[in-house]
Design a protein around this motif. Structure first.
Motif, mmCIF file in Angstrom:
data_model
loop_
_atom_site.group_PDB
_atom_site.id
_atom_site.type_symbol
_atom_site.label_atom_id
_atom_site.label_comp_id
_atom_site.label_asym_id
_atom_site.label_seq_id
_atom_site.Cartn_x
_atom_site.Cartn_y
_atom_site.Cartn_z
ATOM 1 N N LEU A 11 3.900 33.173 5.368
ATOM 2 C CA LEU A 11 4.660 33.336 4.179
ATOM 3 C C LEU A 11 3.441 33.214 2.833
ATOM 4 O O LEU A 11 2.514 32.481 2.963
ATOM 5 N N VAL A 13 3.650 32.668 -0.854
ATOM 6 C CA VAL A 13 4.470 31.932 -1.857
ATOM 7 C C VAL A 13 3.835 32.058 -3.137
ATOM 8 O O VAL A 13 2.728 31.604 -3.438
ATOM 9 N N VAL A 27 8.904 34.982 -2.513
ATOM 10 C CA VAL A 27 8.366 34.511 -1.023
ATOM 11 C C VAL A 27 8.365 35.794 -0.208
ATOM 12 O O VAL A 27 9.353 36.495 0.038
ATOM 13 N N TRP A 149 -1.273 33.284 -4.831
ATOM 14 C CA TRP A 149 -0.367 33.034 -3.576
ATOM 15 C C TRP A 149 -0.775 31.810 -3.113
ATOM 16 O O TRP A 149 -2.147 31.521 -2.881
ATOM 17 N N SER A 154 5.645 30.297 8.196
ATOM 18 C CA SER A 154 7.143 30.772 8.107
ATOM 19 C C SER A 154 7.888 29.862 9.256
ATOM 20 O O SER A 154 7.565 29.409 10.280
ATOM 21 N N ASP A 158 13.795 31.065 7.297
ATOM 22 C CA ASP A 158 13.305 31.767 6.085
ATOM 23 C C ASP A 158 13.956 33.120 5.828
ATOM 24 O O ASP A 158 14.193 33.597 4.788
ATOM 25 N N TRP A 168 12.217 29.553 -2.821
ATOM 26 C CA TRP A 168 10.669 29.510 -3.273
ATOM 27 C C TRP A 168 10.683 27.956 -3.276
ATOM 28 O O TRP A 168 9.722 27.512 -2.798
ATOM 29 N N VAL A 171 10.635 26.324 0.509
ATOM 30 C CA VAL A 171 9.502 26.580 1.072
ATOM 31 C C VAL A 171 8.489 25.620 0.633
ATOM 32 O O VAL A 171 7.693 24.898 1.476
#
Length: 192
Positions: A11, A13, A27, A149, A154, A158, A168, A171
């Protein structure tokens, strides 16, 4: 040319420092990351469009909320679908069910040209995305290096989070150390 370590299945984020409104608190699940570039979908951008309005045969398999998600700013007129194959304990060499292609672990892309009934018994909830996010070779690495980022692991849940507007924070909250604290970052820091 240096070899690219694949981030496929991880992922992205968005950090609070990311200024691009397309990715504010986004995400992104990375579907493909290699020397050719990167492709992913934003998991937490539901639209008001019902799946049944655009892909009626797939509506019954769609998870809640049963809406199309904006996968990113590129090719908004195209659709792709992700689904988790529950309890998928097959080896990485096993392709999984016909019409599904493994991206990472139990998460895979669904062929929307396949008959839904072919996959219905195999799939967990399905999520449909309009568009995707893409980066040219090296661009994502530059953005990560600039602090735009956070790259994290993951989890199958998700993809079908029932409350995508909270993904968001969720995670970030499950990360260790200081990164978990970012989840408490205010929506509008000027109000602090």
């Amino acid at each position: 040319m240096t070899e690219v370590s694949s981030l496929t299945g991880r992922l992205l984020v968005a950090s609070p420092a990311l200024a691009d409104p397309n990715f504010d608190r986004a995400v992104v699940l990375l579907l493909d990351h290699d020397a050719e570039g990167t492709l992913g979908v934003v998991l937490n951008r539901p639209t008001p469009v019902d799946v049944g309005d655009v892909l009626a045969p797939w509506a019954a398999l769609a998870g809640m909320p049963r809406v199309v998600f904006q996968g990113g700013p590129v090719s908004l007129d195209s659709a792709l679908a992700l689904a988790v194959v529950p309890g998928d304990h097959r080896g990485a060499d096993d392709p999984g069910p016909l019409g599904w292609r493994r991206v990472h672990g139990a998460i895979g892309l669904v062929d929307l040209e396949a008959p839904p009934e072919l996959l219905a018994a195999e799939l967990g909830s399905l999520r449909i995305f309009a568009g995707y996010a893409g980066w040219r070779p090296g661009q994502l690495e530059e953005e990560v290096g600039e602090g735009a980022w956070y790259v994290v692991e993951s989890e199958p849940g998700d993809v079908s989070a029932p409350a995508p507007e909270r993904l968001w924070r969720a995670v970030l909250r499950r990360q260790r150390g200081e990164l978990a604290m970012v989840a408490t970052y205010p929506d509008d820091p000027s109000l602090n």
